[in-house]
Design a protein around this motif. Structure first.
Motif, PDB file in Angstrom:
ATOM      1  N   SER A 406       5.284   4.061   4.949  1.00  0.00           N
ATOM      2  CA  SER A 406       6.419   3.340   5.516  1.00  0.00           C
ATOM      3  C   SER A 406       5.912   2.685   6.797  1.00  0.00           C
ATOM      4  O   SER A 406       5.693   3.358   7.799  1.00  0.00           O
ATOM      5  N   VAL A 407       5.716   1.386   6.744  1.00  0.00           N
ATOM      6  CA  VAL A 407       5.123   0.697   7.890  1.00  0.00           C
ATOM      7  C   VAL A 407       6.218   0.054   8.735  1.00  0.00           C
ATOM      8  O   VAL A 407       7.069  -0.678   8.224  1.00  0.00           O
ATOM      9  N   SER A 408       6.202   0.382  10.022  1.00  0.00           N
ATOM     10  CA  SER A 408       7.189  -0.217  10.930  1.00  0.00           C
ATOM     11  C   SER A 408       6.504  -0.509  12.262  1.00  0.00           C
ATOM     12  O   SER A 408       5.329  -0.223  12.437  1.00  0.00           O
ATOM     13  N   GLY A 409       7.256  -1.089  13.177  1.00  0.00           N
ATOM     14  CA  GLY A 409       6.697  -1.371  14.496  1.00  0.00           C
ATOM     15  C   GLY A 409       6.220  -2.808  14.613  1.00  0.00           C
ATOM     16  O   GLY A 409       6.776  -3.717  13.995  1.00  0.00           O
ATOM     17  N   ASP A 410       5.160  -2.980  15.411  1.00  0.00           N
ATOM     18  CA  ASP A 410       4.722  -4.328  15.765  1.00  0.00           C
ATOM     19  C   ASP A 410       3.784  -4.925  14.724  1.00  0.00           C
ATOM     20  O   ASP A 410       2.564  -4.946  14.901  1.00  0.00           O
ATOM     21  N   CYS A 411       4.360  -5.394  13.641  1.00  0.00           N
ATOM     22  CA  CYS A 411       3.563  -6.043  12.607  1.00  0.00           C
ATOM     23  C   CYS A 411       4.419  -7.111  11.931  1.00  0.00           C
ATOM     24  O   CYS A 411       5.640  -7.085  12.029  1.00  0.00           O
ATOM     25  N   ALA A 412       3.758  -8.016  11.228  1.00  0.00           N
ATOM     26  CA  ALA A 412       4.479  -9.133  10.628  1.00  0.00           C
ATOM     27  C   ALA A 412       5.260  -8.704   9.388  1.00  0.00           C
ATOM     28  O   ALA A 412       6.287  -9.286   9.062  1.00  0.00           O
ATOM     29  N   HIS A 413       4.757  -7.696   8.659  1.00  0.00           N
ATOM     30  CA  HIS A 413       5.374  -7.330   7.389  1.00  0.00           C
ATOM     31  C   HIS A 413       5.731  -5.849   7.330  1.00  0.00           C
ATOM     32  O   HIS A 413       5.102  -5.087   6.595  1.00  0.00           O
ATOM     33  N   PRO A 414       6.718  -5.406   8.062  1.00  0.00           N
ATOM     34  CA  PRO A 414       7.110  -4.004   7.948  1.00  0.00           C
ATOM     35  C   PRO A 414       7.683  -3.743   6.560  1.00  0.00           C
ATOM     36  O   PRO A 414       8.288  -4.641   5.965  1.00  0.00           O
ATOM     37  N   GLY A 415       7.501  -2.551   6.048  1.00  0.00           N
ATOM     38  CA  GLY A 415       8.021  -2.229   4.723  1.00  0.00           C
ATOM     39  C   GLY A 415       7.186  -1.152   4.072  1.00  0.00           C
ATOM     40  O   GLY A 415       6.485  -0.403   4.763  1.00  0.00           O
ATOM     41  N   ILE A 416       7.267  -1.073   2.753  1.00  0.00           N
ATOM     42  CA  ILE A 416       6.601   0.010   2.045  1.00  0.00           C
ATOM     43  C   ILE A 416       5.342  -0.489   1.346  1.00  0.00           C
ATOM     44  O   ILE A 416       5.367  -1.515   0.665  1.00  0.00           O
ATOM     45  N   PHE A 417       4.259   0.223   1.563  1.00  0.00           N
ATOM     46  CA  PHE A 417       2.964  -0.126   0.989  1.00  0.00           C
ATOM     47  C   PHE A 417       2.459   1.053   0.184  1.00  0.00           C
ATOM     48  O   PHE A 417       2.356   2.152   0.715  1.00  0.00           O
ATOM     49  N   GLU A 418       2.137   0.823  -1.069  1.00  0.00           N
ATOM     50  CA  GLU A 418       1.508   1.874  -1.859  1.00  0.00           C
ATOM     51  C   GLU A 418       0.009   1.639  -1.867  1.00  0.00           C
ATOM     52  O   GLU A 418      -0.468   0.608  -2.353  1.00  0.00           O
ATOM     53  N   CYS A 419      -0.726   2.580  -1.300  1.00  0.00           N
ATOM     54  CA  CYS A 419      -2.183   2.442  -1.203  1.00  0.00           C
ATOM     55  C   CYS A 419      -2.847   3.643  -1.865  1.00  0.00           C
ATOM     56  O   CYS A 419      -2.298   4.740  -1.868  1.00  0.00           O
ATOM     57  N   ALA A 420      -4.032   3.419  -2.378  1.00  0.00           N
ATOM     58  CA  ALA A 420      -4.802   4.537  -2.911  1.00  0.00           C
ATOM     59  C   ALA A 420      -5.070   5.514  -1.779  1.00  0.00           C
ATOM     60  O   ALA A 420      -5.271   5.109  -0.635  1.00  0.00           O
ATOM     61  N   MET A 421      -5.066   6.816  -2.085  1.00  0.00           N
ATOM     62  CA  MET A 421      -5.490   7.807  -1.104  1.00  0.00           C
ATOM     63  C   MET A 421      -6.905   7.436  -0.666  1.00  0.00           C
ATOM     64  O   MET A 421      -7.735   7.063  -1.519  1.00  0.00           O
ATOM     65  N   GLY A 422      -7.177   7.516   0.624  1.00  0.00           N
ATOM     66  CA  GLY A 422      -8.507   7.177   1.106  1.00  0.00           C
ATOM     67  C   GLY A 422      -8.599   5.765   1.663  1.00  0.00           C
ATOM     68  O   GLY A 422      -9.643   5.354   2.163  1.00  0.00           O
ATOM     69  N   THR A 423      -7.498   5.012   1.584  1.00  0.00           N
ATOM     70  CA  THR A 423      -7.485   3.674   2.179  1.00  0.00           C
ATOM     71  C   THR A 423      -7.651   3.798   3.692  1.00  0.00           C
ATOM     72  O   THR A 423      -7.045   4.656   4.323  1.00  0.00           O
ATOM     73  N   GLN A 424      -8.472   2.917   4.262  1.00  0.00           N
ATOM     74  CA  GLN A 424      -8.696   2.999   5.712  1.00  0.00           C
ATOM     75  C   GLN A 424      -7.476   2.525   6.490  1.00  0.00           C
ATOM     76  O   GLN A 424      -6.744   1.633   6.042  1.00  0.00           O
ATOM     77  N   VAL A 425      -7.298   3.097   7.662  1.00  0.00           N
ATOM     78  CA  VAL A 425      -6.207   2.689   8.551  1.00  0.00           C
ATOM     79  C   VAL A 425      -6.280   1.179   8.799  1.00  0.00           C
ATOM     80  O   VAL A 425      -5.267   0.470   8.744  1.00  0.00           O
ATOM     81  N   SER A 426      -7.498   0.687   9.021  1.00  0.00           N
ATOM     82  CA  SER A 426      -7.662  -0.737   9.337  1.00  0.00           C
ATOM     83  C   SER A 426      -7.217  -1.624   8.171  1.00  0.00           C
ATOM     84  O   SER A 426      -6.657  -2.699   8.375  1.00  0.00           O
ATOM     85  N   THR A 427      -7.447  -1.157   6.943  1.00  0.00           N
ATOM     86  CA  THR A 427      -7.032  -1.932   5.773  1.00  0.00           C
ATOM     87  C   THR A 427      -5.511  -2.083   5.749  1.00  0.00           C
ATOM     88  O   THR A 427      -4.979  -3.180   5.529  1.00  0.00           O
TER      89      THR A 427
END
Lengths: 590, 181
Positions: A406-427
């Motif tokens: 659940s991505v929120s805060g100071d970003c252009a696209h807040p919302g829900i992202f499904e990522c593979a386990m092991g995805t880097q924070v930077s990605t």
């Protein structure tokens, strides 16, 4: 306890609505002598209909449940959303998670402070961080509070317009899926996966579960097969399957999506769990902030009953009776802790239990109970569909599958992202459209504060474990305020049972307030450090164990944030005499 | 004993009740042995009003007005060892119970709207010290070297403090001297 309730939008509430008219309704729903386990559900029902729990209701409950009034009062007092004082016609609860405060929530709240007919109160995160700032009006969510919207709300309140007639647009919660993956795109015929498990047998599914390496998605990451094994090993006829939908960790809202748009997947997963561990009854513990999902979830359950996928013979199997009921919380973060959740499910104050024994052997009503997160049950269904090898291949070493963030805060696209386990924070930071943030808070206040030098770390159980909250903190933000907000949150949500957490959070908050006012010295830092260390070691549950995390992370990563705020007072004195006598001087000259 | 130097002790009571001073006097006949070793500087016990450099300053009571702050700062300047004596000096104690109300609220209740108030007015004589908006423990204004806990601290605690200073060692307060259940 399988009664269904309904929660239409209510209000404006009369100043002191009498209890008598709804007594009959409660008797019909819960019986003339309601079960003690239904206490919280009855209270939630009364609160929503009348806007408070009147004294007559407490007397009636005491008589009919065979409890003391003090015990009922104790339950009412525990939950933030239950009140004994007659209500204002409208109650607005503004979510005060830090990302929403940074979006101007203080001013939004102040806008209603002196208006008649309305109370403006702060509340912990309500699961709308991606479309904030947000508030609840008499329990229903109002996302995306712009100045125009707030004006319109103020007008609706001034004209005492019934909440039921407020425009649907105001209440519209967007799914906000920014990146769907194998879980969110998983398609299946309802019941087909349960049938597959029925055909293959429980032991075969347990073997698949073990081989998949699935671990709990709620935050702790406990191996799901181990939990289920412990429950399966208990030879008693009465077992339970409980879904933890008390998504209270600030900044988390991925379960909101699963509950609203993927309920079928969740129920399928719970049904598989029931079959495998041998439970006949399931409960979805739905946080009070998600009241608006109650009717929708019930409709999904009802549809499955009609399709023969819940009830006396699930999928036509004579030896598989199973049904699910929804249980509402009432605004208590600590109920996300599984043993506190079970206490709450039994209608009591949500105070965590002493463990061991763990819920898998002694859970709901003391019977073996599997408690898993919403996302875990969804992953169970997905696993039944795709098999262990494919599931494990979706993730990283030791962390199978994908994870919803659940991505929120100071970003252009807040919302829900499904990522593979092991995805880097930077990605994930790149995906959500943020450039060069100051830091990111992963896993909510109880999780970790990461700085740019740690953005290469993978999001999985071995590196940065997350329950799903991902708050991006932009360059212009003040990290001191972040920590202050989180400590205030823990202080508010501490259940008060154990001293390290109850007093520790208080000591930390007071010391941070002194630093914030410019009165803090090294002594305050020392106090906070000690309180955090004691709470993390000696507390009764995870809330206390983690309440020191935000401070410790910031102190370790960016100590200057605190040092720059300290008063230069080597001897520890703080009294500013001129300021201290200013009021007396003014009074004298009055 | 006459070959050893005498130590000087100054005392004062700020926002306190003099209970700590009374407890100090409870050392009773043991004071006789101290006479050769200890002399008083400023203290209400002997009515000496001027404070000169001394070895130990015993401060009873918290800070409720500006005069208290000036006195305690003067004590800090003049005393080698400054001791916060009793609950009020250490925590604010009973006077600090007003901290949950505003200063205006307190004064209005006492002098304007209280029961039996005649000629209601908030005192404004310039000779009166200015009240602080909150009552503070003394360590908010000055560095404190020792704290004698209790309400009041037992006489034995005073005796141990003086004895330790005379013997040039750190005071050792036994459990009984700091436990009050």
């Amino acid at each position: 306890m399988t009664t269904t309730d309904t929660f239409p939008r209510c209000g404006p509430y009369p100043a002191a609505a009498p209890f008598a008219p709804i007594r009959e309704e409660l008797t019909t729903r819960f019986g003339a002598m309601p079960d003690r386990l239904d206490l919280l559900q009855i209270l939630v029902s009364i609160q929503h209909r009348l806007g408070y729990v009147p004294a007559e209701a407490i007397s009636w409950l005491a008589t009919n449940l065979g409890l003391s009034r003090a015990e009922i009062h104790g339950v009412v007092a525990f939950y933030s959303f239950l009140e004994e004082t007659p209500p204002a016609p409208y109650t607005l609860r503004f979510s005060t998670n830090i990302t929403e405060l940074w979006q101007g929530q203080e001013a939004n709240m102040a806008r209603f402070k002196d208006l008649p007919n309305v109370r403006a109160l702060p509340t912990s995160c309500i699961g709308l961080g991606d479309q904030g700032p947000a508030a609840l009006v008499n329990g229903y969510p109002l996302p995306r509070l712009t100045a125009t919207r707030l004006d319109a709300i103020a007008r609706a309140i001034a004209s005492r317009r019934p909440v039921a007639e407020w425009p649907a647009e105001w209440f519209k919660v967007d799914p906000n899926v920014r990146l769907a993956g194998p879980l969110l795109e998983f398609a299946f015929t309802p019941g087909a996966l349960v049938e597959r498990v029925l055909a293959a047998g429980d032991a075969a599914f347990m073997e698949m579960l073990r081989a998949s390496g699935l671990r709990g998605r709620g935050g702790a990451g406990f191996a799901t097969h181990a939990k289920w094994d412990a429950c399966r090993a208990e030879v008693v006829p009465e077992k339970y399957v409980v879904c933890n939908a008390d998504e209270g960790e600030p900044g988390t809202f991925k379960d909101r999506l699963l509950l609203s748009d993927h309920a079928e997947l969740l129920i399928e997963g719970m049904t598989i769990a029931a079959r495998v561990v041998g439970a006949k009854q399931g409960y979805i513990y739905l946080r009070g902030e998600y009241l608006w999902l109650y009717d929708r979830l019930n409709a999904a359950l009802e549809a499955r009953r009609r399709a023969g996928l819940l009830g006396a013979k699930v999928c036509g199997a004579a030896d598989f009776p199973f049904d699910i009921a929804i249980h509402l919380g009432a605004g208590a973060y600590v109920c996300g802790e599984e043993s506190a959740l079970l206490e709450s499910l039994e209608g009591r104050r949500g105070v965590p239990r002493i463990r061991p024994p763990f819920p898998a052997t002694h859970g709901y009503r003391g019977r073996p109970t599997v408690v898993n997160n919403v996302e875990t049950y969804c992953a169970i269904a997905q696993l039944a569909g795709i098999g262990a090898a494919e599931f494990a291949a979706l993730g990283s070493q030791g962390s199978a599958g994908t994870k919803l963030h659940s991505v929120s805060g100071d970003c252009a696209h807040p919302g829900i992202f499904e990522c593979a386990m092991g995805t880097q924070v930077s990605t994930l930071l790149d995906l959500c459209g943020t450039r060069d943030p100051l830091a990111v808070q992963v896993g909510g206040p109880s999780g970790r504060l990461l700085f740019p030098e740690e953005f290469h770390l993978p999001l999985d159980f071995s590196h940065v474990s997350s329950g799903g909250s991902f708050m991006v903190i932009g360059r212009e933000r003040d990290l001191f305020e972040l920590v202050y907000n989180f400590v205030a949150f823990f202080h508010h949500e501490s259940c008060g049972f154990c001293t390290p957490c109850r007093s520790g959070s208080n000591i930390m908050l007071n010391a941070l307030q002194r630093i914030r006012r410019g009165q803090g010295t090294e002594h305050e830092l020392q106090i906070i450090t000690e309180a955090a260390a004691v709470a993390s070691k000696a507390s009764h549950c995870g809330l206390g164990h983690t309440l020191g995390n935000p401070f410790q992370d910031l102190e370790r990563g960016r100590p200057a944030v605190f040092q720059d705020r300290l008063r230069d007072s080597p001897d520890g004195t703080v009294l500013d005499l001129k300021r201290a006598v200013a009021e007396a001087r003014a009074l004298r000259e009055r | 004993m006459s070959d050893t130097r005498k130590i000087t002790v100054a005392t004062c009571s700020l926002a306190g009740c003099f209970g700590c001073h009374m407890s100090f006097l409870d050392i009773d006949e043991r004071i006789v042995a101290l006479v050769d070793k200890v002399s008083f500087g400023r203290t209400p016990l002997t009515d000496i009003h001027t404070l000169h450099a001394c070895d130990i300053g015993l401060v009873e009571g918290g800070l409720c007005n500006d005069e208290n702050v000036h006195v305690v700062r003067h004590f800090r300047q003049q005393c080698k060892i400054l001791v916060a004596v009793g609950a009020c000096a250490i925590n604010g104690g009973v006077p600090a119970m007003r901290n949950r109300y505003g200063l205006a609220e307190c004064l209005e209740e006492s002098y304007l709207y209280g029961v039996g108030v005649a000629d209601p007015q908030i005192p404004s004589d310039p000779e009166l010290p200015l009240l602080l908006n909150q009552v503070h423990p003394i360590q908010d204004a000055v560095k404190v070297d020792y704290f004698l806990t209790g309400c009041p601290p037992p006489a034995e605690a005073f005796l141990e403090l003086l004895t330790a200073v005379l013997e040039n060692r750190a005071p050792q307060m036994s459990y009984a001297l700091r436990h009050f259940d």
